[in-house]
Motif scaffolding. Structure first.
Motif, PDB file in Angstrom:
ATOM      1  N   SER A 121      10.356  -0.382 -24.775  1.00  0.00           N
ATOM      2  CA  SER A 121      10.884  -1.534 -24.689  1.00  0.00           C
ATOM      3  C   SER A 121      10.970  -1.670 -25.920  1.00  0.00           C
ATOM      4  O   SER A 121      10.316  -0.670 -26.993  1.00  0.00           O
ATOM      5  N   ARG A 122      11.652  -3.131 -26.890  1.00  0.00           N
ATOM      6  CA  ARG A 122      12.065  -2.826 -28.125  1.00  0.00           C
ATOM      7  C   ARG A 122      10.613  -2.891 -29.285  1.00  0.00           C
ATOM      8  O   ARG A 122      10.486  -2.419 -29.555  1.00  0.00           O
ATOM      9  N   ASP A 123      10.060  -3.464 -28.332  1.00  0.00           N
ATOM     10  CA  ASP A 123       8.083  -4.000 -29.210  1.00  0.00           C
ATOM     11  C   ASP A 123       7.088  -3.165 -28.471  1.00  0.00           C
ATOM     12  O   ASP A 123       6.434  -3.426 -28.918  1.00  0.00           O
TER      13      ASP A 123
END
Length: 230
Positions: free
Chosen positions: A134-136
């Protein structure tokens, strides 16, 4: 030469195979014209066993015979494990739906690229679901799929319950099984060739009768195992 596995168990037979004289050694010892009792024990042994025709081939045939049933059993067990796992996978709807979900998510993530709109994917690509994050960077695509199916597609989430034989099959090395089948076939050829060499004197040699019976048995069984392997 009798095929007596009680007097010559497998390990002793292997040791004997490593101790028999070469043709050159037997020829050298057989040239001795004096009292044979004056020779050392190794030389007397060479004279005793060196006179047996095709001794090395006979011993190899006996070793093959003695280990045959256990090797065939191992090969058949491995083939059965893989066959059962294949049956599990083909009949598991949850697994099929999981693959469909992975394909759909992959097409979504690759939308707008040449990889989008795919009709399928290679199994090797499954490793990417643990690499895609995921982006995080807090979870992988595998985490997302697990969470999504647990909430909305519980039968898909639990698809592994319908694959009881896959874990055992995953431990099977198909290359090793193929190698074992190849060794069984080579062993049958070895026995067949030895029988051909002894054909003229089979009525005088107990070894011939024993190996003739074994050859028929092993040939049929190896042929069946080869078919199962295919």
């Amino acid at each position: 030469m009798n095929v007596d596995t009680h007097k010559l168990p497998y390990e002793k037979l292997r040791a004997l195979l490593g101790a028999i004289p070469t043709p050159e050694e037997y020829e050298l010892v057989s040239l001795f014209q004096g009292d044979k009792k004056q020779l050392g024990h190794p030389e007397q042994f060479f004279l005793e066993v060196g006179s047996i025709p095709h001794l090395e081939q006979r011993l190899r045939c006996m070793l093959f015979q003695m280990g045959f049933d256990s090797k065939v059993e191992d090969v058949q067990n491995d083939i059965t494990r893989v066959a059962n796992a294949v049956h599990n996978v083909k009949g598991c709807k949850g697994f099929t739906q999981m693959l469909e979900l992975i394909l759909a998510v992959g097409n979504y993530l690759n939308g707008g690229t040449f990889k989008g709109g795919a009709f399928g994917f290679k199994l090797e690509s499954l490793s990417k679901i643990v690499e895609t994050r995921s982006r995080d960077n807090q979870q992988t695509l595998l985490h997302y799929l697990a969470q999504y199916t647990r909430k909305r597609m519980i039968s898909v989430y639990n698809f592994a319950h319908d694959l009881p034989d896959v874990e055992a099959a995953a431990r099977v090395s198909l290359s090793t099984v193929r190698q074992d089948v190849g060794e069984l076939k080579k062993g049958n050829v070895l026995v067949a060739r030895q029988l051909e060499l002894m054909e003229a004197s089979h009525d005088k040699d107990p070894f011939f009768a024993a190996m003739k019976k074994f050859s028929s048995y092993s040939g049929n069984l190896v042929a069946r195992v080869g078919e199962e392997m295919e």
